[in-house]
Design an enzyme around this catalytic site. Structure first.
Site, short mmCIF file in Angstrom:
data_model
loop_
_atom_site.label_atom_id
_atom_site.label_comp_id
_atom_site.label_asym_id
_atom_site.label_seq_id
_atom_site.Cartn_x
_atom_site.Cartn_y
_atom_site.Cartn_z
N GLU A 92 36.73 -5.00 -23.16
CA GLU A 92 36.97 -6.12 -24.06
C GLU A 92 37.30 -7.39 -23.27
O GLU A 92 37.88 -7.32 -22.19
CB GLU A 92 38.14 -5.79 -25.00
N CYS A 105 40.04 -14.34 -21.25
CA CYS A 105 40.79 -13.30 -20.57
C CYS A 105 39.79 -12.18 -20.28
O CYS A 105 39.24 -11.59 -21.20
CB CYS A 105 41.89 -12.87 -21.54
N CYS A 112 42.86 1.69 -16.52
CA CYS A 112 43.64 1.26 -15.35
C CYS A 112 44.41 2.47 -14.83
O CYS A 112 44.92 3.27 -15.61
CB CYS A 112 44.62 0.14 -15.72
N CYS A 116 51.30 1.59 -16.36
CA CYS A 116 52.55 0.95 -16.80
C CYS A 116 52.87 1.43 -18.22
O CYS A 116 51.98 1.55 -19.06
CB CYS A 116 52.41 -0.57 -16.78
N CYS A 119 51.85 -0.57 -21.56
CA CYS A 119 50.49 -1.13 -21.64
C CYS A 119 49.50 -0.09 -22.16
O CYS A 119 49.40 1.01 -21.62
CB CYS A 119 50.09 -1.60 -20.25
N CYS A 331 47.82 -9.34 -25.12
CA CYS A 331 48.03 -8.75 -23.80
C CYS A 331 48.45 -7.30 -23.93
O CYS A 331 49.36 -6.97 -24.68
CB CYS A 331 49.18 -9.44 -23.07
N1 SAH Z 1 46.76 -5.36 -14.30
C1 SAH Z 1 47.07 -6.73 -14.24
C2 SAH Z 1 46.27 -7.58 -15.19
C3 SAH Z 1 46.04 -7.05 -16.59
S1 SAH Z 1 47.43 -6.90 -17.64
C4 SAH Z 1 48.55 -6.95 -14.47
O1 SAH Z 1 49.23 -6.02 -14.89
O2 SAH Z 1 49.02 -8.03 -14.17
C5 SAH Z 1 47.72 -8.56 -18.19
C6 SAH Z 1 49.16 -8.81 -18.62
O3 SAH Z 1 49.46 -8.17 -19.86
C7 SAH Z 1 50.18 -8.32 -17.61
O4 SAH Z 1 51.17 -9.26 -17.35
C8 SAH Z 1 50.73 -7.13 -18.34
O5 SAH Z 1 51.95 -6.77 -17.83
C9 SAH Z 1 50.74 -7.62 -19.77
N2 SAH Z 1 50.99 -6.57 -20.78
C10 SAH Z 1 50.68 -5.27 -20.70
N3 SAH Z 1 51.11 -4.61 -21.79
C11 SAH Z 1 51.72 -5.53 -22.59
C12 SAH Z 1 52.37 -5.47 -23.87
N4 SAH Z 1 52.45 -4.34 -24.55
N5 SAH Z 1 52.89 -6.62 -24.37
C13 SAH Z 1 52.77 -7.79 -23.69
N6 SAH Z 1 52.16 -7.90 -22.50
C14 SAH Z 1 51.64 -6.79 -21.94
FE1 SF4 Z 2 47.24 -1.67 -15.44
FE2 SF4 Z 2 48.26 -2.42 -17.80
FE3 SF4 Z 2 49.86 -2.07 -15.70
FE4 SF4 Z 2 48.18 -4.18 -15.76
S1 SF4 Z 2 49.89 -3.80 -17.13
S2 SF4 Z 2 48.57 -2.78 -14.03
S3 SF4 Z 2 46.44 -3.25 -16.84
S4 SF4 Z 2 48.64 -0.47 -16.69
#
Ligand code: SAH
Ligand code: SF4
Length: 344
Positions: A92, A105, A112, A116, A119, A331
């Site tokens: 997406e 974006c 991934c 995390c 996420c 995000c």
């Molecule tokens: N992997 C990279 C880029 C993709 S994630 C990274 O982690 O930076 C893009 C952003 O979305 C990151 O800052 C991530 O921490 C944030 N993100 C992930 N899950 C989220 C959530 N549930 N609510 C708000 N932001 C979130």
């Molecule tokens: Fe991967 Fe989501 Fe963590 Fe970014 S925030 S590194 S996309 S698991």
């Protein structure tokens, strides 16, 4: 002959390729303009190329690396694009209007590997890296939908620095004056903090950097972001202090606020200490909830209090409101549920 995806090539690579099939090198520049400035849908539209060359391109190459499957628009104007890849996976991209800016974006991986805990992309696990063509085609296809894009952020699905080579080449195409001709000031790479690749990026690319921090101490960060075990905070912050920033530029630190987890005044104060000596600005992101995620958004007052503590320490701190959450475009909510191989 194997199909060649032309969007995989940077300009110097395309020059080598056209030469290898018997054409003159300058033809590559013409092709680049057709692809990225004119955004042609077919080689037949390129009347300045010889008929023979066009036939060669028609049969030996593929212009598009993605198929647009669905486009959805949120109440706030955010648009989510769902693309299918050649092997049936899907990704997406999200277009966020913020006049005068329009930020796209983009995704760098299917899923991934970093897992995390807040996420949704992370909860999918890792499927594969995107190719250069699959990265740049997200931009081409959204532009083709008549959208004017002013800014690009690698904040879609995936960890861009875990797919370093393809992301780096895709950025060369984005920055190339004969290609997409974006300014480096309008491109941002966001990373969970892969230190060796971060150091490489600093040497090789002048784009903006965002670090997903989300916790001010190792104990909590490791709980939320397992990658912190490999690259703990002290080393990450050291790499940030040494990052070669152009004058007046800052590193953006993203900090998702999660109710009762990382949103206390003590966390804010630890964050101030952590950022000492770094040219930093902070984006506070109230967590975007999702049924698969065990965390929630803090009450508004707690978010404002957190911001105030940082601002009182003269740290430039913005609260980033979620966009497009009614269509799961915010995000961390990108999951690309349409996936043929997964369903099969
Ligand atoms: N992997 C990279 C880029 C993709 S994630 C990274 O982690 O930076 C893009 C952003 O979305 C990151 O800052 C991530 O921490 C944030 N993100 C992930 N899950 C989220 C959530 N549930 N609510 C708000 N932001 C979130
Ligand atoms: Fe991967 Fe989501 Fe963590 Fe970014 S925030 S590194 S996309 S698991």
């Amino acid at each position: 002959m194997q199909t060649v995806f032309v969007k995989n090539f940077t300009l110097p690579e395309l020059e080598n390729w056209v030469e290898s099939i018997g054409e003159r090198r300058f033809r590559a520049r013409q092709l680049f303009r057709h692809i990225y400035a004119r955004r042609v849908r077919s080689w037949q539209e390129c009347s300045d190329l010889s008929k023979m060359f066009r036939v060669q391109l028609e049969f030996g190459t593929q212009l598009d690396a993605l198929t647009l499957i669905e486009k959805r628009e949120a109440e706030d104007g955010t648009k989510k694009y769902l693309f299918e890849l050649h092997d049936g996976h899907s990704i997406e991209s999200v277009l966020i209007p913020d006049p005068p800016r329009q930020t796209l974006c983009i995704s760098s991986q299917v899923g991934c590997a970093l897992g995390c805990k807040f996420c949704v992309t992370g909860s999918l696990g890792f499927k594969r890296n995107l190719s250069v063509a699959e990265i740049v085609d997200q931009i081409c296809q959204v532009q083709r939908e008549h959208a004017r894009i002013t800014n690009l952020v690698f904040m879609g699905m995936g960890e861009p620095l875990a797919n370093y080579d393809s992301v780096q080449k895709a950025m060369q195409i984005m920055l190339d004056p004969n290609g997409m001709a974006f300014s480096h000031r309008r491109i941002t790479v966001s990373t969970a903090g892969l230190i060796p690749q971060l150091q490489r990026l600093g040497k090789e690319s002048p784009v903006n950097l965002a670090i997903s921090l989300h916790a001010p101490d190792d104990e909590l960060r490791t709980r939320l972001m397992p990658i912190n075990t490999k690259y703990p905070l002290a080393q990450l912050m050291e790499a940030c202090r040494e990052y070669p920033l152009p004058p007046r530029k800052r590193i953006t630190f993203e900090y998702i606020l999660m109710d009762g987890i990382n949103d206390e005044p003590t966390h804010a104060r630890k964050l101030i200490t952590l950022l000492h000596g770094v040219r930093a600005k902070v984006n506070l992101i109230p967590l975007n909830p999702h049924p698969d995620i065990p965390y929630f958004q803090p009450p508004e007052q707690r978010i404002l209090d957190f911001q105030e503590i940082l601002q009182n320490a003269r740290i430039n701190t913005l609260i980033r409101q979620s966009r497009g959450s009614d269509i799961r475009a915010a995000c961390g909510q990108l999951a690309a549920q349409y996936c043929r191989t997964a369903k099969a």
